[in-house]
Write a protein that holds these residues in place. Structure first.
Motif, PDB file in Angstrom:
ATOM      1  N   UNK A 158       0.843  -1.184   0.000  1.00  0.00           N
ATOM      2  CA  UNK A 158       0.000   0.000   0.000  1.00  0.00           C
ATOM      3  C   UNK A 158       0.884   1.243   0.000  1.00  0.00           C
ATOM      4  N   UNK A 159       0.513   2.215  -0.819  1.00  0.00           N
ATOM      5  CA  UNK A 159       1.312   3.437  -0.940  1.00  0.00           C
ATOM      6  C   UNK A 159       1.474   4.126   0.408  1.00  0.00           C
ATOM      7  N   UNK A 160       0.408   4.156   1.197  1.00  0.00           N
ATOM      8  CA  UNK A 160       0.478   4.799   2.502  1.00  0.00           C
ATOM      9  C   UNK A 160       1.511   4.160   3.411  1.00  0.00           C
ATOM     10  N   UNK A 161       1.560   2.821   3.403  1.00  0.00           N
ATOM     11  CA  UNK A 161       2.530   2.108   4.226  1.00  0.00           C
ATOM     12  C   UNK A 161       3.946   2.441   3.787  1.00  0.00           C
ATOM     13  N   UNK A 162       4.165   2.499   2.477  1.00  0.00           N
ATOM     14  CA  UNK A 162       5.493   2.810   1.948  1.00  0.00           C
ATOM     15  C   UNK A 162       5.928   4.210   2.375  1.00  0.00           C
ATOM     16  N   UNK A 163       5.034   5.181   2.234  1.00  0.00           N
ATOM     17  CA  UNK A 163       5.361   6.572   2.570  1.00  0.00           C
ATOM     18  C   UNK A 163       5.639   6.727   4.065  1.00  0.00           C
ATOM     19  N   UNK A 164       4.761   6.187   4.895  1.00  0.00           N
ATOM     20  CA  UNK A 164       4.926   6.317   6.342  1.00  0.00           C
ATOM     21  C   UNK A 164       6.191   5.602   6.814  1.00  0.00           C
ATOM     22  N   UNK A 165       6.410   4.394   6.320  1.00  0.00           N
ATOM     23  CA  UNK A 165       7.592   3.631   6.729  1.00  0.00           C
ATOM     24  C   UNK A 165       8.872   4.329   6.269  1.00  0.00           C
ATOM     25  N   UNK A 166       8.844   4.876   5.044  1.00  0.00           N
ATOM     26  CA  UNK A 166      10.002   5.620   4.565  1.00  0.00           C
ATOM     27  C   UNK A 166      10.277   6.843   5.418  1.00  0.00           C
ATOM     28  N   UNK A 167       9.196   7.540   5.832  1.00  0.00           N
ATOM     29  CA  UNK A 167       9.353   8.717   6.690  1.00  0.00           C
ATOM     30  C   UNK A 167       9.931   8.330   8.048  1.00  0.00           C
ATOM     31  N   UNK A 168       9.489   7.192   8.582  1.00  0.00           N
ATOM     32  CA  UNK A 168      10.034   6.707   9.856  1.00  0.00           C
ATOM     33  C   UNK A 168      11.523   6.418   9.718  1.00  0.00           C
ATOM     34  N   UNK A 169      11.901   5.754   8.621  1.00  0.00           N
ATOM     35  CA  UNK A 169      13.313   5.463   8.380  1.00  0.00           C
ATOM     36  C   UNK A 169      14.130   6.732   8.254  1.00  0.00           C
ATOM     37  N   UNK A 170      13.561   7.750   7.606  1.00  0.00           N
ATOM     38  CA  UNK A 170      14.258   9.031   7.439  1.00  0.00           C
ATOM     39  C   UNK A 170      14.474   9.717   8.779  1.00  0.00           C
ATOM     40  N   UNK A 171      13.431   9.727   9.605  1.00  0.00           N
ATOM     41  CA  UNK A 171      13.543  10.340  10.935  1.00  0.00           C
ATOM     42  C   UNK A 171      14.570   9.594  11.788  1.00  0.00           C
ATOM     43  N   UNK A 172      14.545   8.263  11.724  1.00  0.00           N
ATOM     44  CA  UNK A 172      15.522   7.470  12.475  1.00  0.00           C
ATOM     45  C   UNK A 172      16.948   7.767  12.019  1.00  0.00           C
ATOM     46  N   UNK A 173      17.124   7.932  10.699  1.00  0.00           N
ATOM     47  CA  UNK A 173      18.454   8.225  10.165  1.00  0.00           C
ATOM     48  C   UNK A 173      18.964   9.570  10.660  1.00  0.00           C
ATOM     49  N   UNK A 174      18.087  10.587  10.644  1.00  0.00           N
ATOM     50  CA  UNK A 174      18.481  11.910  11.128  1.00  0.00           C
ATOM     51  C   UNK A 174      18.802  11.858  12.617  1.00  0.00           C
TER      52      UNK A 174
END
Length: 284
Positions: A158-174
């Protein structure tokens, strides 16, 4: 949320976290050593590094667009073959990254620092921008390939899952980058490197099994035997924790011989990264 969606979220966040963190490290090194010059050079360096980062992001976005268009133009076996190739490439890239990280674990970033300083002192702003662009483009391209390989291995996403999970990964990386730069003990270079290596090996294992499964379903290879045993009574790979483990690392409750040989070869190859280096014998 189903086990499959939990798996997707974990995989996407893990990949985005690792690749973004590595890109941030390179850009951070470029900024740190470029800003050691005068104020005028500092402003120019920041602008060119930002331009390089933007170029790298655009390259990764273009690659994602090309791959999505290519997938949309294919159907049937052709699409399955493309997905198998991309999953195979992603698995190989993950293994290659583990070997590279093991080689660099005892090294440092002196070469990159010297390049950054050299470009700034020589006024070679395009060279500085290229360093940033290459770093971001490399990590972005790997992210695209990894995610495409993992999503193509999934039964649905699901596109929503991809976007949210990617955002979580980005926040974790920062957050990880900030902790690393401020010297937090929990974010030591060695700990982060080992966590990244473990994630890469596990995710690559799941992709390797996907490649084997697709090659069997397409008739390229045969399973060689009937299922050798059945552990579905203990941990079923079709539901719950078993399904999560199956998608993540390639677990199979009823494995045939070929999948066992394939996944065994994968883990054997991965283990070579942790073998002590061969030492040449002293001449007699």
């Amino acid at each position: 949320m189903s086990a499959n969606l939990y798996l997707q979220s974990f995989e996407i966040a893990s990949v985005v976290w690792r690749e973004t963190f590595e890109a941030l490290l390179v850009v951070g090194i470029l900024l740190t050593w470029s800003l050691r010059e005068g104020p005028s050079a500092q402003r120019t360096a920041v602008g060119w590094i930002a331009a390089g980062v933007a170029s790298g992001i655009l390259f990764a976005a273009a690659l994602a667009l090309i791959m999505s268009r290519a997938s949309a133009l294919l159907d049937g076996d052709a699409e399955e073959i493309l997905q198998m190739i991309m999953a195979s490439l992603a698995s190989v890239l993950m293994l290659r990254m583990v070997f590279w990280m093991r080689r660099m674990e005892q090294g440092n970033s002196g070469g990159l620092r010297n390049e950054a300083l050299g470009h700034v002192r020589a006024g070679n702003w395009l060279g500085l921008a290229c360093l940033a662009a290459l770093a971001v483009a490399r990590e972005g391209a790997e992210t695209v390939i990894f995610l495409y390989g993992m999503l193509s291995a999934s039964e649905g996403w699901q596109t929503g899952i991809v976007v949210v999970s990617g955002a979580v990964g980005l926040v974790l990386a920062v957050g990880t980058f900030w902790a690393f730069r401020t010297g937090a003990a929990m974010a030591s270079k060695k700990v982060l490197s080992r966590i990244s290596q473990a994630l890469l090996i596990i995710l690559g294992s799941g992709l390797a099994m996907t490649v084997i499964d697709k090659s069997i379903s397409l008739g390229i290879m045969t399973p060689l035997t009937a299922p050798l045993w059945d552990l579905s009574w203990l941990l079923d790979d079709g539901r719950g924790a078993g399904a999560f483990l199956a998608g993540l690392a390639g677990y199979r409750a009823r494995p045939e011989l070929l999948p066992l040989l394939g996944i065994g070869a994968y883990w054997l190859t991965a283990s070579l990264a942790y073998m002590p280096p061969l030492r040449e014998k002293a001449p007699a």
